[in-house]
Motif scaffolding. Sequence first.
Motif, PDB file in Angstrom:
ATOM      1  N   GLN A   1       0.806  -1.218   0.000  1.00  0.00           N
ATOM      2  CA  GLN A   1       0.000   0.000   0.000  1.00  0.00           C
ATOM      3  C   GLN A   1       0.839   1.269   0.000  1.00  0.00           C
ATOM      4  OE1 GLN A   1      -3.447   0.059  -0.336  1.00  0.00           O
ATOM      5  NE2 GLN A   1      -3.021  -2.104  -0.755  1.00  0.00           N
ATOM      6  N   LYS A   2       2.150   1.120   0.122  1.00  0.00           N
ATOM      7  CA  LYS A   2       3.013   2.285   0.128  1.00  0.00           C
ATOM      8  C   LYS A   2       2.914   3.008  -1.215  1.00  0.00           C
ATOM      9  CE  LYS A   2       7.443   3.590   2.054  1.00  0.00           C
ATOM     10  NZ  LYS A   2       8.705   3.086   2.605  1.00  0.00           N
ATOM     11  N   GLY A   3       2.633   4.283  -1.194  1.00  0.00           N
ATOM     12  CA  GLY A   3       2.385   5.050  -2.402  1.00  0.00           C
ATOM     13  C   GLY A   3       0.904   5.283  -2.637  1.00  0.00           C
ATOM     14  N   ASN A   4       0.062   4.500  -1.950  1.00  0.00           N
ATOM     15  CA  ASN A   4      -1.387   4.693  -2.043  1.00  0.00           C
ATOM     16  C   ASN A   4      -1.786   5.741  -1.013  1.00  0.00           C
ATOM     17  OD1 ASN A   4      -4.097   4.492  -2.555  1.00  0.00           O
ATOM     18  ND2 ASN A   4      -4.338   2.450  -1.674  1.00  0.00           N
ATOM     19  N   ASN A   5      -1.521   6.981  -1.340  1.00  0.00           N
ATOM     20  CA  ASN A   5      -1.700   8.065  -0.372  1.00  0.00           C
ATOM     21  C   ASN A   5      -3.153   8.239   0.061  1.00  0.00           C
ATOM     22  OD1 ASN A   5       1.090   8.777  -0.557  1.00  0.00           O
ATOM     23  ND2 ASN A   5       0.648   9.721  -2.522  1.00  0.00           N
ATOM     24  N   ASP A   6      -4.071   7.911  -0.813  1.00  0.00           N
ATOM     25  CA  ASP A   6      -5.488   8.082  -0.477  1.00  0.00           C
ATOM     26  C   ASP A   6      -5.924   7.150   0.640  1.00  0.00           C
ATOM     27  OD1 ASP A   6      -5.141   9.612  -2.719  1.00  0.00           O
ATOM     28  OD2 ASP A   6      -7.026   9.034  -3.663  1.00  0.00           O
ATOM     29  N   ILE A   7      -5.254   6.006   0.785  1.00  0.00           N
ATOM     30  CA  ILE A   7      -5.648   5.029   1.805  1.00  0.00           C
ATOM     31  C   ILE A   7      -5.421   5.584   3.206  1.00  0.00           C
ATOM     32  CG2 ILE A   7      -3.482   3.764   2.231  1.00  0.00           C
ATOM     33  CD1 ILE A   7      -6.869   2.126   1.461  1.00  0.00           C
ATOM     34  N   LEU A   8      -4.591   6.617   3.314  1.00  0.00           N
ATOM     35  CA  LEU A   8      -4.319   7.221   4.625  1.00  0.00           C
ATOM     36  C   LEU A   8      -5.565   7.866   5.226  1.00  0.00           C
ATOM     37  CD1 LEU A   8      -0.837   8.786   3.869  1.00  0.00           C
ATOM     38  CD2 LEU A   8      -1.299   6.813   5.311  1.00  0.00           C
ATOM     39  N   SER A   9      -6.556   8.157   4.403  1.00  0.00           N
ATOM     40  CA  SER A   9      -7.817   8.691   4.939  1.00  0.00           C
ATOM     41  C   SER A   9      -8.505   7.668   5.831  1.00  0.00           C
ATOM     42  CB  SER A   9      -8.757   9.086   3.789  1.00  0.00           C
ATOM     43  OG  SER A   9      -8.214  10.142   3.038  1.00  0.00           O
ATOM     44  N   LEU A  10      -8.188   6.389   5.611  1.00  0.00           N
ATOM     45  CA  LEU A  10      -8.752   5.320   6.437  1.00  0.00           C
ATOM     46  C   LEU A  10      -7.778   4.834   7.502  1.00  0.00           C
ATOM     47  CD1 LEU A  10     -10.435   3.121   3.654  1.00  0.00           C
ATOM     48  CD2 LEU A  10     -11.532   4.818   5.120  1.00  0.00           C
ATOM     49  N   THR A  11      -6.505   4.747   7.150  1.00  0.00           N
ATOM     50  CA  THR A  11      -5.527   4.156   8.069  1.00  0.00           C
ATOM     51  C   THR A  11      -4.819   5.178   8.955  1.00  0.00           C
ATOM     52  OG1 THR A  11      -3.789   4.247   6.366  1.00  0.00           O
ATOM     53  CG2 THR A  11      -5.111   2.231   6.494  1.00  0.00           C
ATOM     54  N   LYS A  12      -4.670   6.409   8.477  1.00  0.00           N
ATOM     55  CA  LYS A  12      -4.005   7.461   9.249  1.00  0.00           C
ATOM     56  C   LYS A  12      -4.764   8.782   9.111  1.00  0.00           C
ATOM     57  CE  LYS A  12      -0.158   5.719  11.046  1.00  0.00           C
ATOM     58  NZ  LYS A  12       0.318   5.933  12.427  1.00  0.00           N
ATOM     59  N   PRO A  13      -6.024   8.841   9.523  1.00  0.00           N
ATOM     60  CA  PRO A  13      -6.821  10.063   9.342  1.00  0.00           C
ATOM     61  C   PRO A  13      -6.221  11.272  10.047  1.00  0.00           C
ATOM     62  CG  PRO A  13      -7.926   8.531  10.831  1.00  0.00           C
ATOM     63  CD  PRO A  13      -6.798   7.782  10.203  1.00  0.00           C
ATOM     64  N   GLU A  14      -5.509  11.026  11.160  1.00  0.00           N
ATOM     65  CA  GLU A  14      -4.921  12.145  11.902  1.00  0.00           C
ATOM     66  C   GLU A  14      -3.851  12.858  11.074  1.00  0.00           C
ATOM     67  OE1 GLU A  14      -2.571   8.454  12.949  1.00  0.00           O
ATOM     68  OE2 GLU A  14      -4.691   8.992  12.692  1.00  0.00           O
ATOM     69  N   VAL A  15      -3.145  12.100  10.217  1.00  0.00           N
ATOM     70  CA  VAL A  15      -2.127  12.704   9.348  1.00  0.00           C
ATOM     71  C   VAL A  15      -2.783  13.635   8.335  1.00  0.00           C
ATOM     72  CG1 VAL A  15      -0.380  12.222   7.585  1.00  0.00           C
ATOM     73  CG2 VAL A  15      -0.529  10.782   9.622  1.00  0.00           C
ATOM     74  N   ILE A  16      -3.853  13.157   7.714  1.00  0.00           N
ATOM     75  CA  ILE A  16      -4.575  13.963   6.725  1.00  0.00           C
ATOM     76  C   ILE A  16      -5.170  15.209   7.388  1.00  0.00           C
ATOM     77  CG2 ILE A  16      -6.407  13.935   4.994  1.00  0.00           C
ATOM     78  CD1 ILE A  16      -4.024  12.068   4.455  1.00  0.00           C
ATOM     79  N   LYS A  17      -5.689  15.035   8.577  1.00  0.00           N
ATOM     80  CA  LYS A  17      -6.291  16.159   9.300  1.00  0.00           C
ATOM     81  C   LYS A  17      -5.254  17.255   9.561  1.00  0.00           C
ATOM     82  CE  LYS A  17      -9.555  15.334  12.181  1.00  0.00           C
ATOM     83  NZ  LYS A  17     -10.394  14.916  13.336  1.00  0.00           N
ATOM     84  N   GLU A  18      -4.054  16.871   9.958  1.00  0.00           N
ATOM     85  CA  GLU A  18      -3.008  17.848  10.237  1.00  0.00           C
ATOM     86  C   GLU A  18      -2.579  18.590   8.969  1.00  0.00           C
ATOM     87  OE1 GLU A  18      -1.756  18.970  13.096  1.00  0.00           O
ATOM     88  OE2 GLU A  18      -3.381  17.774  13.957  1.00  0.00           O
ATOM     89  N   ILE A  19      -2.570  17.889   7.838  1.00  0.00           N
ATOM     90  CA  ILE A  19      -2.219  18.542   6.571  1.00  0.00           C
ATOM     91  C   ILE A  19      -3.278  19.584   6.200  1.00  0.00           C
ATOM     92  CG2 ILE A  19      -1.940  18.169   4.082  1.00  0.00           C
ATOM     93  CD1 ILE A  19      -0.709  15.443   4.767  1.00  0.00           C
ATOM     94  N   HIS A  20      -4.546  19.223   6.362  1.00  0.00           N
ATOM     95  CA  HIS A  20      -5.623  20.192   6.095  1.00  0.00           C
ATOM     96  C   HIS A  20      -5.471  21.425   6.983  1.00  0.00           C
ATOM     97  CE1 HIS A  20      -7.677  17.755   3.259  1.00  0.00           C
ATOM     98  NE2 HIS A  20      -8.214  16.900   4.109  1.00  0.00           N
ATOM     99  N   LYS A  21      -5.196  21.189   8.241  1.00  0.00           N
ATOM    100  CA  LYS A  21      -5.050  22.304   9.189  1.00  0.00           C
ATOM    101  C   LYS A  21      -3.899  23.232   8.790  1.00  0.00           C
ATOM    102  CE  LYS A  21      -7.059  20.210  13.355  1.00  0.00           C
ATOM    103  NZ  LYS A  21      -6.798  19.767  14.754  1.00  0.00           N
ATOM    104  N   SER A  22      -2.811  22.636   8.304  1.00  0.00           N
ATOM    105  CA  SER A  22      -1.650  23.448   7.942  1.00  0.00           C
ATOM    106  C   SER A  22      -1.986  24.391   6.783  1.00  0.00           C
ATOM    107  CB  SER A  22      -0.466  22.546   7.572  1.00  0.00           C
ATOM    108  OG  SER A  22      -0.724  21.819   6.392  1.00  0.00           O
ATOM    109  N   PHE A  23      -2.802  23.927   5.843  1.00  0.00           N
ATOM    110  CA  PHE A  23      -3.208  24.784   4.716  1.00  0.00           C
ATOM    111  C   PHE A  23      -4.118  25.915   5.197  1.00  0.00           C
ATOM    112  CE2 PHE A  23      -1.759  21.294   2.052  1.00  0.00           C
ATOM    113  CZ  PHE A  23      -1.233  21.957   0.954  1.00  0.00           C
ATOM    114  N   LEU A  24      -5.044  25.606   6.083  1.00  0.00           N
ATOM    115  CA  LEU A  24      -5.964  26.627   6.582  1.00  0.00           C
ATOM    116  C   LEU A  24      -5.223  27.643   7.445  1.00  0.00           C
ATOM    117  CD1 LEU A  24      -9.075  24.415   7.410  1.00  0.00           C
ATOM    118  CD2 LEU A  24      -8.780  25.969   5.476  1.00  0.00           C
TER     119      LEU A  24
END
Length: 455
Positions: free
Chosen positions: A306-329
Motif C-alpha cells: 500500500q506504500k504510495g497509495n496516499n489516499d488510503i491514509l484517509s482510512l488508516t491514518k486520518p490524523e495525518v490527513i487532518k493535520e495537513i488540512h489544518k496546515s493549509f488553513l
Amino acid sequence: ITKSSTGKTKIVTSARTIAYVGGFIISTLTIPLVSLFGSWTKVAIIYVCFATLFTWITAFGIRELKTSSTTKKEKQGFKQFINLLKTNKPLRIVLLSMLVLELSGSIKNTIAMYYIKYNFNAEIMIPVVTSIGLVASILGGLVSPFLSKKLGKRNTALLGLLVSATGSLLIFLLSYSSLYAMIGINFISGIFDGAGYITLTSMVADCVEYGEWQTGKRSEGMIFSLNIFKSKISSAIGGSLCGYILAYIGYKANVTQSTFTLNGIHVIQTLIPCIIIFTSFLLLRRYNLTEKDFRGELLKDFHKDQKGNNDILSLTKPEVIKEIHKSFLKAGADIIETNSFNSTSISQEDYGTENLVYDLNYNAAKIAREVADEFTKNNPNRPRFVAGSIGPTNKTASLSPHVENPGYRNVTFDSLVNAYKEQISALIDGGVDCLLIETVFDALNCRAAIVAANK
C-alpha cells in the motif's frame, strides 16, 4: 515502472547488483589487461568504448512498462528545488543519511590500498581484498529484497548501518594484527552494508510518491538528479579529506611509514568511518515513512503493498490527513481539497482496494469537512470550504498506452463515468461544497467526470 514498494526494491536491487558485478569484473581484469596491452591508457580506452556502447544500448533499448500522466509537468528551477527540500522531510532524511554513508565509503575506498600496503605490508592482496568486498556487496544486494520484505525498508537500512559501523569498530579494536581477520569482518559487514545501501536507494523512489502526495507535483527528475549530485559531493569530500589527513599524519609514498602515520591510517580506515556510519544511523532513525503507516490495522495482513497509495491514509491514518488540512488553513487557505485524487475504482485497482472506494471518498470528505467547520466556527466571518478532489485516473480514454497499437484502449468512456459516479456520490455524502475535476491530461476523461457529476 511500478507503484509497488516491493517492486521498487527489486528493480533497484537488480540495477545496483549488476553495477557491483561490473565493479568486480573491472577490479579483477584491470591488472591482467594492463599486462597484456602494456598500457593503462589503452585499457582505459577499452573501458570507455564498452561504457559508451552499453549506455547507448540502454538509451535506445528501454521502454517504460507503465507510465503515469496524473500530474502536470512544471518548470523545475532553484525555487522549486528549495521548496522540494522544505516540503519533503523523508527525502531530506534519506539523502542526508546516504550522503553521510557514501562519505564513509569514499574514505574507506580511498584509504584501503594504503592500509593494506603499509599497515599489513601486503600490497599484492589489494585486488583480492577489493574483489572480496565487491562480492559481499553483491550478496547484500541479493538478500536486500528478502530483508526488506521481512523487516521493512527502514529497519533493513538501519540494520545494515549498525552492522557496518560495528564491523569498523571491531577492526579498529583488533588493530592491524591480522589481515585475514580484517578481511573476514569486512566481508560480513559488507553484506549488510550492501543490503542497507540498496534499500536506502529504493527509499528515494518512495520519497517521490510522498512528495506527490504532499504537493501534487511529481518531481522524480529533480529528486534523482539530486541523488546523483549527492553521490558526487560525498566522493569529492571523502577524497579531499583523505588527502589532507594523509598529509597531516606525515604520509610519504613508497617508504616505510612511521608508527604515528600507520596509526593515523588505521584510524582513517576504521574509527572515522565507524563514527560517520553511526551518524547516518541516527539520521535515518528519524525517517517515519513506512509500509505499516499506509496499511494501518485495516490492511495489516493485506496481500498487496500500500506504500504510495496516499489516499488510503484517509482510512488508516486520518490524523495525518487532518493535520495537513489544518496546515493549509493556518497558512491562509479558504478552500481545502479532499485526499481523494486517486480514489476511483480504476486507480485503486493497482492496490487491490477497489472495494474501499466509497469509504475512501466518504472519509476523505468527512475529515476535510470537520477541519473546515472547526476553522469556520472559530471565525464565522471567514467561512472555509471543501472541494472534492477528482483526479484523471491512471488511464486515458483518448490514447493507446501501446505505441505499437494506436487503436487499443485500456478503458472505456462508460467505465470512466461509472467510476467517477461512484466517487462523486461518496464525496457528496461526506459533505463537500463543490467538486474539483483536476489535472486534465485527457479531455475525454474530463468529459466522463462532468457527465458523472451531472448524473
